[in-house]
Design a protein around this motif. Structure first.
Motif, PDB file in Angstrom:
ATOM      1  N   PHE A 141       5.540  10.581  41.502  1.00  0.00           N
ATOM      2  CA  PHE A 141       5.843  10.400  40.288  1.00  0.00           C
ATOM      3  C   PHE A 141       5.582  11.639  39.634  1.00  0.00           C
ATOM      4  O   PHE A 141       4.553  12.137  39.193  1.00  0.00           O
ATOM      5  CB  PHE A 141       4.762   9.135  39.822  1.00  0.00           C
ATOM      6  CG  PHE A 141       5.166   7.834  40.560  1.00  0.00           C
ATOM      7  CD1 PHE A 141       4.792   7.540  41.805  1.00  0.00           C
ATOM      8  CD2 PHE A 141       6.015   6.732  39.895  1.00  0.00           C
ATOM      9  CE1 PHE A 141       5.122   6.467  42.451  1.00  0.00           C
ATOM     10  CE2 PHE A 141       6.378   5.832  40.686  1.00  0.00           C
ATOM     11  CZ  PHE A 141       5.651   5.411  41.812  1.00  0.00           C
ATOM     12  N   HIS A 171      10.890  11.725  35.822  1.00  0.00           N
ATOM     13  CA  HIS A 171      10.175  11.372  34.535  1.00  0.00           C
ATOM     14  C   HIS A 171      11.325  11.162  33.750  1.00  0.00           C
ATOM     15  O   HIS A 171      12.342  11.800  33.540  1.00  0.00           O
ATOM     16  CB  HIS A 171       9.403  12.150  34.114  1.00  0.00           C
ATOM     17  CG  HIS A 171       8.626  11.918  33.096  1.00  0.00           C
ATOM     18  ND1 HIS A 171       9.131  11.722  31.747  1.00  0.00           N
ATOM     19  CD2 HIS A 171       7.099  11.470  32.986  1.00  0.00           C
ATOM     20  CE1 HIS A 171       8.002  11.266  30.789  1.00  0.00           C
ATOM     21  NE2 HIS A 171       6.963  11.193  31.686  1.00  0.00           N
ATOM     22  N   SER A 172      11.457  10.092  32.907  1.00  0.00           N
ATOM     23  CA  SER A 172      12.506   9.906  31.823  1.00  0.00           C
ATOM     24  C   SER A 172      12.746  10.661  30.678  1.00  0.00           C
ATOM     25  O   SER A 172      13.820  10.960  30.315  1.00  0.00           O
ATOM     26  CB  SER A 172      12.167   8.447  31.087  1.00  0.00           C
ATOM     27  OG  SER A 172      10.972   8.366  30.644  1.00  0.00           O
ATOM     28  N   LYS A 176      10.115   9.606  41.981  1.00  0.00           N
ATOM     29  CA  LYS A 176      10.373   9.045  40.862  1.00  0.00           C
ATOM     30  C   LYS A 176      10.664   9.950  39.432  1.00  0.00           C
ATOM     31  O   LYS A 176       9.491  10.477  39.116  1.00  0.00           O
ATOM     32  CB  LYS A 176       9.434   7.989  40.456  1.00  0.00           C
ATOM     33  CG  LYS A 176       9.330   7.385  38.915  1.00  0.00           C
ATOM     34  CD  LYS A 176      10.547   6.604  38.590  1.00  0.00           C
ATOM     35  CE  LYS A 176      10.032   5.961  37.162  1.00  0.00           C
ATOM     36  NZ  LYS A 176       9.759   6.808  35.887  1.00  0.00           N
ATOM     37  N   GLY A 225      -0.253   4.453  32.148  1.00  0.00           N
ATOM     38  CA  GLY A 225       0.483   4.198  33.396  1.00  0.00           C
ATOM     39  C   GLY A 225       0.218   4.656  34.782  1.00  0.00           C
ATOM     40  O   GLY A 225       0.554   3.848  35.725  1.00  0.00           O
ATOM     41  N   GLY A 279      10.294   2.434  40.308  1.00  0.00           N
ATOM     42  CA  GLY A 279       8.997   3.246  40.380  1.00  0.00           C
ATOM     43  C   GLY A 279       8.111   2.206  41.072  1.00  0.00           C
ATOM     44  O   GLY A 279       7.541   2.496  42.038  1.00  0.00           O
ATOM     45  N   ASN A 280       8.039   1.037  40.223  1.00  0.00           N
ATOM     46  CA  ASN A 280       7.101   0.196  40.611  1.00  0.00           C
ATOM     47  C   ASN A 280       7.250  -0.629  42.008  1.00  0.00           C
ATOM     48  O   ASN A 280       6.586  -0.564  43.026  1.00  0.00           O
ATOM     49  CB  ASN A 280       7.136  -0.928  39.658  1.00  0.00           C
ATOM     50  CG  ASN A 280       6.519  -0.851  38.408  1.00  0.00           C
ATOM     51  OD1 ASN A 280       5.760   0.392  38.166  1.00  0.00           O
ATOM     52  ND2 ASN A 280       6.602  -1.674  37.515  1.00  0.00           N
ATOM     53  N   LEU A 293      -0.194   1.838  38.077  1.00  0.00           N
ATOM     54  CA  LEU A 293       0.512   2.167  39.630  1.00  0.00           C
ATOM     55  C   LEU A 293      -0.550   2.184  40.671  1.00  0.00           C
ATOM     56  O   LEU A 293      -0.412   1.648  41.767  1.00  0.00           O
ATOM     57  CB  LEU A 293       1.275   3.450  39.571  1.00  0.00           C
ATOM     58  CG  LEU A 293       2.566   3.523  38.692  1.00  0.00           C
ATOM     59  CD1 LEU A 293       3.328   4.926  38.451  1.00  0.00           C
ATOM     60  CD2 LEU A 293       3.590   2.671  39.618  1.00  0.00           C
ATOM     61  N   ARG A 320      11.582   2.478  35.587  1.00  0.00           N
ATOM     62  CA  ARG A 320      10.214   2.052  35.885  1.00  0.00           C
ATOM     63  C   ARG A 320      10.170   1.044  36.955  1.00  0.00           C
ATOM     64  O   ARG A 320       9.438   0.893  37.589  1.00  0.00           O
ATOM     65  CB  ARG A 320       9.683   1.367  34.517  1.00  0.00           C
ATOM     66  CG  ARG A 320       8.201   0.735  34.676  1.00  0.00           C
ATOM     67  CD  ARG A 320       7.722   0.364  33.323  1.00  0.00           C
ATOM     68  NE  ARG A 320       7.580   1.654  32.415  1.00  0.00           N
ATOM     69  CZ  ARG A 320       6.602   1.598  31.506  1.00  0.00           C
ATOM     70  NH1 ARG A 320       5.826   0.434  31.518  1.00  0.00           N
ATOM     71  NH2 ARG A 320       6.456   2.656  30.682  1.00  0.00           N
ATOM     72  N   ASP A 321      11.217   0.179  37.001  1.00  0.00           N
ATOM     73  CA  ASP A 321      11.129  -0.972  37.989  1.00  0.00           C
ATOM     74  C   ASP A 321      11.426  -0.329  39.348  1.00  0.00           C
ATOM     75  O   ASP A 321      10.819  -0.758  40.321  1.00  0.00           O
ATOM     76  CB  ASP A 321      12.376  -2.091  37.713  1.00  0.00           C
ATOM     77  CG  ASP A 321      12.297  -2.555  36.212  1.00  0.00           C
ATOM     78  OD1 ASP A 321      10.918  -2.836  35.939  1.00  0.00           O
ATOM     79  OD2 ASP A 321      13.176  -3.428  36.064  1.00  0.00           O
TER      80      ASP A 321
END
Lengths: 488, 488
Positions: free
Chosen positions: B124, B155-156, B153, B212, B192-193, B216, B189-190
């Protein structure tokens, strides 16, 4: 008054015990390797000297017999001595120095790194090794060696032994020079749950059941400040026997298997629980001929005694499972039993057929092709061990890959019961065998109770002694990327 | 079509990505050190070659400026090259052999132990280092070096850069000979989860916020089969300045502090957030004189831009906190700000006053006695760094003990921002600085993505190559307890 079946530690008592451990922690953290090694050796000597007193208590509480228990005392004191030598050797600190480099871009400051102790450690002891995985067992020895005080949660199966062992070892540590609070005992499930959640406790070691270990793991990781939880939880320990191996030494393999799955009344975490055998090779008949003559033996606790037939019932409830052989027991102990199923059933219903069942039972799994074998092996959960019996002509590469992916120790001869306490040992494997990427037996178990600290641009006199140039030279270390042996 | 602000990876896409990583895993696990090192170096070269393309994308998405971002590309490719040399050097495998010992009681079989890769790793990435802690950053480099495929994942805050970096590095790895599926990217995010909970994923690395990271961490440890979650979550990085240090070099210290807490617009995880200064020594005035002339600079994302004044408000809401100085900002960026309180307030309300606040702010904490200082230091949460500025005459032993207990890196000169990527680096500390007993920067970060396997009584031809006697001799290893350097 306490009773031999256990009296719960009260919350106030727990606070006092944990406070004493917290007070002892800085003294342990500052202790020299030489002091710590001598404390561990003194404790080992005290344990050996108390064997005549402790073994009868252990036998009364665990039914494991004097020979086995005397051997286990020796294993436990030997373990303390191994960790004394690990501490003296010094590699465990991972001493590493990078000199300053003004020419680097950006310029680099000097950095010196080592591992330091975490602080007070909780140890949850096991029922099946009342010495070696209990009060003064491997978790305790490695946590002390790392420089941490220990608070042990006694196992309810051997409370009197736990108390007496704790008294003897704590007294020995203090006599040798360690501070009060170095080793203490708590009793009762509530105290154990409170212990693993106590802010002073910085890590926990555990050996026991999947359900009990998972519950404590969830408490440790659910804390506001999660701590590492090193659990050894359960293992089916797969064994694969090739057709060529059965042909070459079937009888010897059958004898080895029966000896291993009935050893300690089948109560070792490394018991071979699932044995893949070639269909039609006659291996089951060889095993069946041997089992009736094995002796039974009492199981450790009433709970395990009750759970054993329930575990057998759960397995035989599966339509694919048949009983191959039953032992004849005259001592009222647990009846050794051999079950059989086929590889397709294991691949289809691993949750049912690959449950660990504590006690003298093993499940033979017939396979008729390598594909069938491999499909079933892919369903095997993480295990402490995996064993392969093959012959030089066999092509076992793919089978080995599957076994290694599921185990922490891969054996090529012999049987998984018996875990040498050495530098190379690995007693741990993928979940649920363990909850971590570490071992609970052998020299590297010490890494579980240490964390790294780096010192940047520190004056020599403010560095920990082992990181100062003169002492550093006498210990294994790495400097500017190059590993160096000690100058003696 | 995807957009530059990110498009979520669908569950089906995630399955395909994870399946490709699973397929690549055995190839990575079997790869030789030489191959893996060349793959990493090839990726490093490709990253350097793409700097002219990537830096403008990064600058557009993160506002960090070309100079800083070019430097970060070099840091990131250098990190890949360091791990190539770590793999070649070979100590990371912890090769250990105990020869069989028939004379031991019980007799000991041969054991050979090494570390092996875990399997696919989730990474992440962080907002504040779009290269060095992102797609091809330290977590990825160490996981690949260990022999594991990686799924990142994105980062936004820098989605377009993440995509392009992943394309370039994945292509380079494949061109160099690594299998497809070695490196892939997911977004949203989904996804990543789902990634951290996916059965194929065997470990996760994370750099980001406490909230965050905790979410996780809880997913990773709550799995039916928990996996290690290596999170770097938050750090206040205490600094202690003694009266003698202020007297000897107050102005220099003030300049250093202002430079460090405003570096990268105060968005480094090692920003000095809490600075203990002697009461009445005039240090606040020195700092206050410097701050107005510092430039502002835009914060990384809109979310961080919004959170910065909220964090300041939360601190100044405490009656003990006053504003010492504010910067003058003409570029519309974040205003550097210096706050002050006293040690007694910190000791009394650590939850309020010791919150990490991302951005160019630092909190000066006045102390009037060593007792007051120590009481406040005891309230400091685990941090990545702790810094001491003292003079040779100062007795700092007790202060140092408190700092070391709370940090992974202890600095004696200079400032904590700036983390050299070397063998000795430690970037990690007690919770909440990190969730593990490891570092996320430097050579030993590789240990996070490895697990031990021991081979018992294995025929030489069935051992992994590096454990065979001839290859073993060319690598650092331990035999019968004795560390040995490679024969060259």
């Amino acid at each position: 008054m306490t009773t031999a079946t256990g009296s719960a530690t009260t919350p106030d008592e727990l606070e006092a015990i944990v406070a004493a451990a917290a007070a002892a922690a800085p003294i342990w953290a500052r202790s020299s390797a030489a002091d710590r090694a001598s404390w561990l050796r003194f404790a080992a000597g005290a344990l050996d000297a108390a064997a005549d007193e402790l073994v009868p208590i252990a036998d009364r509480e665990t039914r494991l017999g004097e020979i086995r228990l005397r051997g286990e005392v020796g294993r436990t004191s030997g373990q303390l001595r191994l960790f004394a030598s690990v501490v003296e050797e010094g590699s465990y600190r991972e001493l590493t120095v990078d000199d300053a480099d003004a020419a680097a871009s950006p310029a680099r400051p000097e950095l010196r790194r080592m591992l330091v102790p975490l602080g007070p450690v909780a140890v949850f002891s096991a029922s099946n090794f009342p010495f070696a995985f209990s009060v003064a067992g491997g978790d305790t020895a490695s946590a002390l060696a790392a420089g941490n005080p220990v608070v042990v949660k006694a196992h309810s199966g051997h409370v009197e032994l736990s108390r007496r062992t704790a008294e003897i070892v704590a007294h020995a540590l203090e006599t040798a020079g360690a501070p009060p609070g170095s080793l203490a005992l708590v009793e009762g499930r509530d105290a154990g749950n409170a212990l693993v959640q106590h802010p002073v406790i910085q890590a926990a070691g555990f050996t026991g059941s999947l359900s009990g270990g998972r519950a404590l793991f969830d408490l440790a990781t659910g804390r506001p400040d999660p701590i590492p939880f090193y659990g050894e939880l359960g293992s089916v320990n797969p064994v694969v026997i090739t057709p060529a191996a059965v042909a070459a030494r079937g009888e010897e393999l059958a004898q080895g298997l029966v000896g291993s799955f009935t050893l300690g009344v089948g109560q070792f975490c490394t018991k071979p629980g699932v044995v893949f055998v070639p269909s039609g090779a006659g291996f089951e008949a060889l095993v069946a001929a041997l089992v009736p003559s094995t002796t039974g033996g009492s199981l450790l606790t009433d709970r395990i005694t009750d759970a054993f037939p329930e575990g057998i019932d759960a397995l035989t409830a599966d339509a694919s499972v048949e009983v191959v052989a039953r032992g004849t027991v005259t001592d009222g102990g647990a009846t050794p039993i051999v079950l059989a199923t086929d590889a397709a059933a294991v691949a289809a219903r691993p949750e049912t057929l690959l449950q660990e069942c504590f006690g003298p039972v093993t499940l033979l799994v017939r396979y008729s092709s390598e594909d069938e074998l491999h499909a079933a092996l892919r369903a095997i959960p993480g295990s402490l061990t995996a064993t392969l019996h093959s012959e030089p002509g066999d092509d076992v590469a793919a089978t080995l890959d599957l076994l290694q992916a599921r185990a922490g120790r891969v054996l090529f001869a012999g049987w998984p019961t018996g875990v040498a306490v050495t530098w190379s040992q690995q007693h741990g494997g993928p979940w649920p065998a363990t909850t971590s990427l570490h071992t609970s037996v052998g020299a590297t178990a010490i890494r579980r109770f240490l964390r790294p600290v780096a010192y940047q641009s520190a004056p020599q006199q403010l560095l920990p002694e082992v990181l100062r140039d003169d002492v550093l030279a006498t210990l294994p270390h790495r400097r500017n990327g190059v590993l160096r042996l000690p100058v003696t």
